[in-house]
Write a protein that holds these residues in place. Structure first.
Motif, short mmCIF file in Angstrom:
data_model
loop_
_atom_site.label_atom_id
_atom_site.label_comp_id
_atom_site.label_asym_id
_atom_site.label_seq_id
_atom_site.Cartn_x
_atom_site.Cartn_y
_atom_site.Cartn_z
N GLY A 73 -8.89 20.28 -3.65
CA GLY A 73 -7.76 20.52 -4.55
C GLY A 73 -6.94 19.29 -4.84
N ARG A 74 -7.55 18.13 -4.82
CA ARG A 74 -6.83 16.89 -5.11
C ARG A 74 -6.95 16.55 -6.60
NH1 ARG A 74 -5.64 14.30 -0.33
NH2 ARG A 74 -6.88 14.92 1.49
N PRO A 75 -5.88 16.06 -7.20
CA PRO A 75 -5.96 15.68 -8.61
C PRO A 75 -6.72 14.38 -8.80
CG PRO A 75 -3.81 15.11 -7.73
CD PRO A 75 -4.53 15.87 -6.64
N THR A 76 -7.35 14.22 -9.94
CA THR A 76 -8.03 12.97 -10.27
C THR A 76 -7.01 11.96 -10.76
OG1 THR A 76 -10.04 14.15 -10.89
CG2 THR A 76 -9.81 11.88 -11.69
N PRO A 77 -6.89 10.78 -10.14
CA PRO A 77 -5.91 9.79 -10.60
C PRO A 77 -6.11 9.45 -12.07
CG PRO A 77 -6.80 9.17 -8.46
CD PRO A 77 -7.63 10.33 -8.94
N LEU A 78 -5.02 9.26 -12.78
CA LEU A 78 -5.09 9.00 -14.21
C LEU A 78 -5.55 7.57 -14.51
CD1 LEU A 78 -1.83 10.79 -15.44
CD2 LEU A 78 -4.20 11.59 -15.60
N ARG A 79 -5.07 6.62 -13.74
CA ARG A 79 -5.38 5.21 -14.01
C ARG A 79 -6.75 4.85 -13.43
NH1 ARG A 79 -0.73 1.26 -12.33
NH2 ARG A 79 -1.37 2.02 -10.28
N PRO A 80 -7.61 4.18 -14.19
CA PRO A 80 -8.94 3.80 -13.68
C PRO A 80 -8.87 2.98 -12.40
CG PRO A 80 -8.82 3.46 -16.04
CD PRO A 80 -7.43 3.78 -15.59
N GLU A 81 -7.87 2.10 -12.29
CA GLU A 81 -7.78 1.26 -11.10
C GLU A 81 -7.40 2.04 -9.85
OE1 GLU A 81 -4.01 0.45 -13.63
OE2 GLU A 81 -6.15 0.92 -13.92
N ASP A 82 -6.98 3.29 -10.00
CA ASP A 82 -6.65 4.14 -8.86
C ASP A 82 -7.80 5.07 -8.47
OD1 ASP A 82 -4.11 3.04 -8.69
OD2 ASP A 82 -3.23 4.55 -10.03
N ARG A 83 -8.87 5.07 -9.26
CA ARG A 83 -10.01 5.93 -8.96
C ARG A 83 -11.09 5.12 -8.24
NH1 ARG A 83 -9.00 7.64 -14.49
NH2 ARG A 83 -10.88 6.54 -15.20
N PHE A 84 -11.00 5.10 -6.92
CA PHE A 84 -11.96 4.34 -6.12
C PHE A 84 -13.32 5.03 -6.14
CE2 PHE A 84 -7.91 2.85 -4.58
CZ PHE A 84 -8.13 1.51 -4.31
N LEU A 85 -14.37 4.23 -6.26
CA LEU A 85 -15.72 4.80 -6.34
C LEU A 85 -16.16 5.39 -5.01
CD1 LEU A 85 -17.52 2.13 -8.54
CD2 LEU A 85 -16.90 4.46 -9.18
N LEU A 86 -15.76 4.78 -3.91
CA LEU A 86 -16.12 5.31 -2.59
C LEU A 86 -15.00 6.19 -2.09
CD1 LEU A 86 -17.79 2.36 -0.64
CD2 LEU A 86 -18.80 4.01 -2.19
N CYS A 87 -15.34 7.39 -1.68
CA CYS A 87 -14.33 8.29 -1.13
C CYS A 87 -14.88 8.97 0.10
CB CYS A 87 -13.87 9.31 -2.18
SG CYS A 87 -15.05 10.65 -2.50
N SER A 88 -13.96 9.46 0.92
CA SER A 88 -14.33 10.18 2.14
C SER A 88 -14.68 11.62 1.80
CB SER A 88 -13.15 10.14 3.12
OG SER A 88 -12.07 10.89 2.59
N GLU A 89 -15.07 12.35 2.82
CA GLU A 89 -15.43 13.75 2.61
C GLU A 89 -14.24 14.57 2.13
OE1 GLU A 89 -17.83 17.30 5.00
OE2 GLU A 89 -17.20 15.47 6.03
N SER A 90 -13.02 14.11 2.47
CA SER A 90 -11.82 14.84 2.07
C SER A 90 -11.31 14.40 0.70
CB SER A 90 -10.72 14.67 3.11
OG SER A 90 -10.37 13.31 3.25
N GLY A 91 -12.01 13.45 0.05
CA GLY A 91 -11.63 13.01 -1.28
C GLY A 91 -10.69 11.83 -1.32
N THR A 92 -10.29 11.31 -0.17
CA THR A 92 -9.41 10.15 -0.14
C THR A 92 -10.24 8.87 -0.20
OG1 THR A 92 -9.46 10.15 2.28
CG2 THR A 92 -7.67 11.36 1.20
N PRO A 93 -9.64 7.73 -0.64
CA PRO A 93 -10.39 6.47 -0.67
C PRO A 93 -10.99 6.14 0.70
CG PRO A 93 -8.34 6.24 -1.88
CD PRO A 93 -8.29 7.58 -1.20
N LEU A 94 -12.23 5.72 0.71
CA LEU A 94 -12.92 5.42 1.96
C LEU A 94 -12.38 4.13 2.56
CD1 LEU A 94 -15.41 6.57 3.59
CD2 LEU A 94 -16.70 4.71 2.55
N THR A 95 -12.12 4.12 3.85
CA THR A 95 -11.66 2.91 4.53
C THR A 95 -12.85 2.01 4.84
OG1 THR A 95 -11.82 3.87 6.74
CG2 THR A 95 -9.74 4.16 5.56
N LYS A 96 -12.56 0.72 4.99
CA LYS A 96 -13.63 -0.22 5.32
C LYS A 96 -14.24 0.09 6.69
CE LYS A 96 -16.09 -4.06 4.97
NZ LYS A 96 -16.50 -4.34 6.35
#
Length: 388
Positions: free
Chosen positions: A296-319
């Motif tokens: 239930g997470r919203p898709t960020p509007l700005r392209p620079e905020d939409r990280f290609l790698l994400c975790s299982e919960s939909g958050t940006p994946l950490t290194k």
């Protein structure tokens, strides 16, 4: 362990957990246990996943005890969190901040001989010889013994942690949090010239293996993270470091190809599209869309905020999560004899492989000829001398 106010019964919490005995700061949601970290300057808290549904109550209490110890004033963990909210940290570029966050996490997670982490250690008890031993252990690696986990040999990481600690302690001295800088005088380790670049057959074997295992249900036996096949394709074709892949966003996708976001003074360029690259990007975007929708997470509007790698919960994946997923994949590939131990290669080795296979070594973005030679491992073909 201090407990919070009495909680309401939740039918979603695993049945083997005594809900009335849960430690303060730990909560259940989305099939995971979370730890709420209060902001040191107030204004809310951050949520961090700490365990899955199979965790026991004793595991949760052990984590809470460890966290309370690590957050104690004067510890390295406490100092890193104070530095993160300083004006000096906020003046750094976003990329440097992200790098420092990862280095702080790695340094604090280092396990000492007594079983505690370096993050739990009082800074006042650290000395130059102690920091030197830690740096050399990270550089040379160590086997698993008793309570000490195994460490791979990572000299570059050791030097980066040393550099970070030096700046952290210097800042601590300026604000009165440290009496000395125990990183001062510590000698950097020599970074080995080994590139750990895979041979073509090992690379292709692991890529096929990752593609097959990525289709299995998450967390099932023999599965791997769904994003790893695309990560391998990007590391090789776009010739990127792990951190550069981890921070790619939709803003890096152009009509011509993939716009790089290189570090360490390398020059950005655009790698033109191939069918394999397009498929890799589509797979990452599809997985991201699925995870965002599932939680239930919203898709960020700005392209620079939409990280290609994400975790299982939909958050940006950490290194660190990417590094862990990669190590699990390689260990599984060796265990199942996809490759041998001698064929083991690093994720960064795929950048070496990509530059070596490129027509022009400059495609890797390195600004100096010395760095281009470091990454280009092709053996020159030369003609014999002419007889006089």
């Amino acid at each position: 362990m201090t407990r919070g106010r009495k909680r309401k019964f939740s039918p979603e919490i695993p049945g083997h957990i005594d809900q009335g005995a849960l430690p303060k700061g730990i909560y259940w949601g989305n099939g995971r246990w979370y730890w709420l970290e209060p902001h040191p300057e107030g204004g809310g808290s951050t949520k961090r996943t700490i365990a899955g549904k199979s965790a026991r109550l004793s595991d949760l209490h052990a984590f809470a005890e460890e966290q309370a110890s690590a957050d104690a004033a004067g510890t390295l963990s406490y100092l890193t969190k104070q530095f993160k909210h300083s004006s000096e940290y906020k003046e750094l570029s976003p990329r440097t901040q992200q790098s420092y966050d990862w280095l702080a996490e790695q340094a604090c997670a280092y396990v000492l001989k007594d079983g505690r982490t370096l993050g739990q250690q009082q800074v006042a008890h650290l000395s130059t010889p102690a920091v030197q031993r830690i740096v050399e252990t990270i550089a040379m690696g160590r086997p698993a013994t008793g309570r000490l986990p195994a460490l791979p040999a990572t000299p570059s990481k050791a030097n980066r942690i040393l550099q970070y600690l030096g700046r952290l302690f210097a800042w601590g001295m300026r604000i009165g949090a440290c009496r000395t800088n125990p990183a001062r005088g510590v000698r950097k380790v020599r970074e080995r010239g080994a590139h750990n670049m895979p041979e073509h057959d090992a690379f292709e074997a692991v890529l096929r293996f990752a593609r097959e295992r990525a289709t299995r249900q998450a967390h099932s036996a023999g599965s791997c993270s769904p994003y790893l096949p695309a990560v391998m394709v990007l590391a090789y074709n776009v010739r990127l470091r792990g951190i550069e892949i981890d921070t790619l966003t939709d803003a890096n996708i152009t009509k011509q190809g993939i716009y790089s976001n290189r570090r360490k003074g390398s020059l950005d360029n655009i790698t033109t599209w191939t069918p394999e690259l397009r498929q890799a990007i589509r797979s990452l975007q599809a997985y991201r869309a699925d995870r965002l929708a599932a939680h239930g997470r919203p898709t960020p509007l700005r392209p620079e905020d939409r990280f290609l790698l994400c975790s299982e919960s939909g958050t940006p994946l950490t290194k660190s999560a990417l590094d862990s997923a990669w190590q699990r994949l390689i260990a599984m590939a060796i265990r199942e004899q996809v490759i041998s131990e001698k064929q083991r290669f690093a994720l960064h080795g795929l950048k070496h492989r990509g530059i070596t296979d490129s027509e022009d070594p400059a495609d890797g973005g390195h600004a100096t000829e010395a760095m281009r030679r470091r990454y280009n491992h092709r053996v020159p073909i030369v003609k014999p001398p002419k007889k006089r």
